[in-house]
Scaffold this active site. Structure first.
Site, short mmCIF file in Angstrom:
data_model
loop_
_atom_site.label_atom_id
_atom_site.label_comp_id
_atom_site.label_asym_id
_atom_site.label_seq_id
_atom_site.Cartn_x
_atom_site.Cartn_y
_atom_site.Cartn_z
N GLU A 36 0.90 -1.22 0.00
CA GLU A 36 -0.01 0.27 0.02
C GLU A 36 0.86 1.08 0.09
O GLU A 36 1.99 1.26 0.47
CB GLU A 36 -0.88 -0.13 1.33
CG GLU A 36 -2.17 -0.97 1.20
CD GLU A 36 -3.01 -1.00 2.28
OE1 GLU A 36 -2.68 -0.31 3.07
OE2 GLU A 36 -3.70 -2.00 2.36
N ARG A 93 -4.78 3.41 -25.73
CA ARG A 93 -5.16 2.59 -26.78
C ARG A 93 -6.38 1.66 -26.62
O ARG A 93 -6.87 1.11 -27.57
CB ARG A 93 -3.88 1.48 -26.82
CG ARG A 93 -2.78 2.18 -27.56
CD ARG A 93 -1.30 1.39 -27.59
NE ARG A 93 -0.85 1.27 -26.23
CZ ARG A 93 0.33 0.79 -26.01
NH1 ARG A 93 1.14 0.04 -27.17
NH2 ARG A 93 0.81 0.97 -25.02
N HIS A 126 -2.83 9.58 -28.19
CA HIS A 126 -3.02 8.34 -28.93
C HIS A 126 -4.44 8.44 -29.95
O HIS A 126 -4.41 8.49 -30.96
CB HIS A 126 -3.19 6.97 -28.40
CG HIS A 126 -3.40 5.92 -29.47
ND1 HIS A 126 -2.23 5.72 -30.21
CD2 HIS A 126 -4.40 5.04 -29.60
CE1 HIS A 126 -2.80 4.63 -30.78
NE2 HIS A 126 -3.87 4.01 -30.42
N LYS A 188 -0.13 -0.68 -41.78
CA LYS A 188 0.27 -1.67 -40.97
C LYS A 188 -0.91 -2.27 -40.32
O LYS A 188 -1.95 -1.68 -40.23
CB LYS A 188 1.00 -0.85 -39.58
CG LYS A 188 1.25 -1.99 -38.48
CD LYS A 188 1.75 -1.06 -37.27
CE LYS A 188 0.78 -0.48 -36.25
NZ LYS A 188 1.41 0.41 -35.09
N ARG A 190 -2.01 -5.08 -37.27
CA ARG A 190 -1.76 -5.63 -35.94
C ARG A 190 -2.23 -7.04 -35.90
O ARG A 190 -3.62 -7.01 -35.99
CB ARG A 190 -2.26 -4.93 -34.88
CG ARG A 190 -1.69 -5.23 -33.27
CD ARG A 190 -1.90 -4.28 -32.39
NE ARG A 190 -0.76 -3.10 -32.35
CZ ARG A 190 0.53 -3.18 -32.17
NH1 ARG A 190 1.04 -4.51 -31.75
NH2 ARG A 190 1.13 -2.30 -32.31
N ASP A 214 6.43 7.78 -34.51
CA ASP A 214 5.02 7.31 -34.02
C ASP A 214 4.55 7.85 -32.65
O ASP A 214 5.64 8.35 -32.00
CB ASP A 214 5.23 5.71 -33.89
CG ASP A 214 3.96 5.03 -33.93
OD1 ASP A 214 2.74 5.87 -33.90
OD2 ASP A 214 3.99 3.87 -34.08
C1 R5P Z 1 -0.65 2.04 -32.00
O1 R5P Z 1 -1.66 2.33 -32.86
C2 R5P Z 1 0.47 2.95 -31.71
O2 R5P Z 1 0.40 4.21 -32.32
C3 R5P Z 1 1.89 2.27 -31.81
O3 R5P Z 1 2.27 2.18 -33.01
C4 R5P Z 1 1.97 1.03 -31.19
O4 R5P Z 1 1.40 1.16 -29.73
C5 R5P Z 1 3.33 0.66 -31.09
O5 R5P Z 1 3.49 -0.49 -30.38
P1 R5P Z 1 4.65 -1.43 -30.70
O6 R5P Z 1 5.94 -0.90 -30.21
O7 R5P Z 1 4.25 -2.76 -29.70
O8 R5P Z 1 4.54 -1.92 -32.03
#
Ligand code: R5P
Length: 287
Positions: A36, A93, A126, A188, A190, A214
């Site tokens: 704590e 995110r 973000h 990109k 994911r 980024d």
């Molecule tokens: C996602 O849309 C964010 O803008 C970054 O591109 C992302 O969080 C980067 O994550 P990582 O380094 O794990 O690829």
């Protein structure tokens, strides 16, 4: 004005206080054997304009609790106004529900900050839509010009700015306009945490200095894929820049191994690559 440093942003809070010629409060923070937190803000805050600077990187929940506790303590202490400066806003995110029943954790955090503060200041959130989750005055600083200025002051020429996905295209455009150069983006997809694929695309980077930008570098996966593509297309040097260097595990080492000449981020998170200070921009927002 009194600046109250959270433990995650001690140096940045001092820089902000210096920029504003404001008092920097002393804060005692201890962890009890059971985990704590004990927190105490030293000095008198009644009737004062107070600014808490506390980022919320890993361990996110602990840093968030500390932030909320500092805000609540100032409220109970009779502060005249309370501003929460959260340079890195955790859970950004998860800005919406991607599947039925999923918690929107960024909204939970925004609502809780709104309970205790009068004003919120964040940096490259973000998704700017997160501002709508606050019920207090909420503002987002775009620190991408600072990235551009960093490379301009180092005399990086013959460059092109690339974002690893469409989401960071506006950042790439900002950085490119500081440098007076072209910009482009990659597509990109994911596949999962730390796992991405980048669609092949012809870029005009042969013999150029490529700067990939980024908002977040987390596992480094997005940047690694972008570096590979730029190398394959003949970029002379590849610089990697971000606002928030979350840099989980060996992310930074992965970027160097992939061929990055330099990796740089701002000090929204205190990391090994946090060479660019956002303190002047925060101070400007607070003035
Ligand atoms: C996602 O849309 C964010 O803008 C970054 O591109 C992302 O969080 C980067 O994550 P990582 O380094 O794990 O690829």
């Amino acid at each position: 004005m009194i600046v109250i440093p959270g433990t995650a942003s001690q140096v940045l809070a001092k820089e902000v206080a210096d920029e504003l010629n404001a008092e920097l409060a002393g804060v005692t923070c201890r962890v009890f054997p059971d985990g704590e937190l004990y927190l105490r803000i030293e000095g008198e805050v009644a009737g004062e304009e107070c600014v808490v600077v506390q980022s919320t990187p890993r361990p996110q929940n602990r840093n968030i609790f500390e932030l909320l506790t500092l805000l609540e303590t100032l409220r109970e202490g009779g502060a005249e106004s309370i501003t929460a400066v959260v340079p890195y806003f955790a859970y950004a995110r998860q800005d919406r529900s991607f599947a039925r029943g999923e918690a929107v954790t960024s909204r939970v955090l925004a609502k809780h900050i709104s309970l205790h503060a009068d004003r919120f200041v964040g940096i490259n959130l973000h998704k700017s839509a997160i501002l709508d989750y606050f019920t207090i005055e909420a503002e987002e600083i775009d620190a991408s010009p600072e990235l551009g200025e960093y490379f301009r002051s180092r005399g990086v020429k013959d460059c092109v700015v690339i974002s690893p996905d469409k989401g960071a295209l506006a950042m790439a455009s900002q950085v490119a306009s500081c440098l007076g150069c072209e910009h482009d983006y990659l597509e990109k997809t994911r596949l999962g945490p730390g796992e991405v694929v980048v669609k092949p695309k012809n870029l005009n980077v042969q013999g150029m200095n490529a700067i990939i930008v980024d908002d977040i570098i987390d596992s480094g996966g997005s940047m690694v894929e972008a570096i590979r593509m730029l190398r394959a297309q003949g970029a002379a040097n590849i610089y990697v820049a971000c606002i928030h260097a979350v840099a989980t595990g060996s992310a930074i080492a992965r970027l160097f191994a992939a061929g990055a000449k330099e990796v740089v981020g701002t000090n929204t998170i205190a990391s090994q690559v946090s060479f660019i200070s956002v303190a002047p921009r925060i101070a400007q927002a607070l003035r």
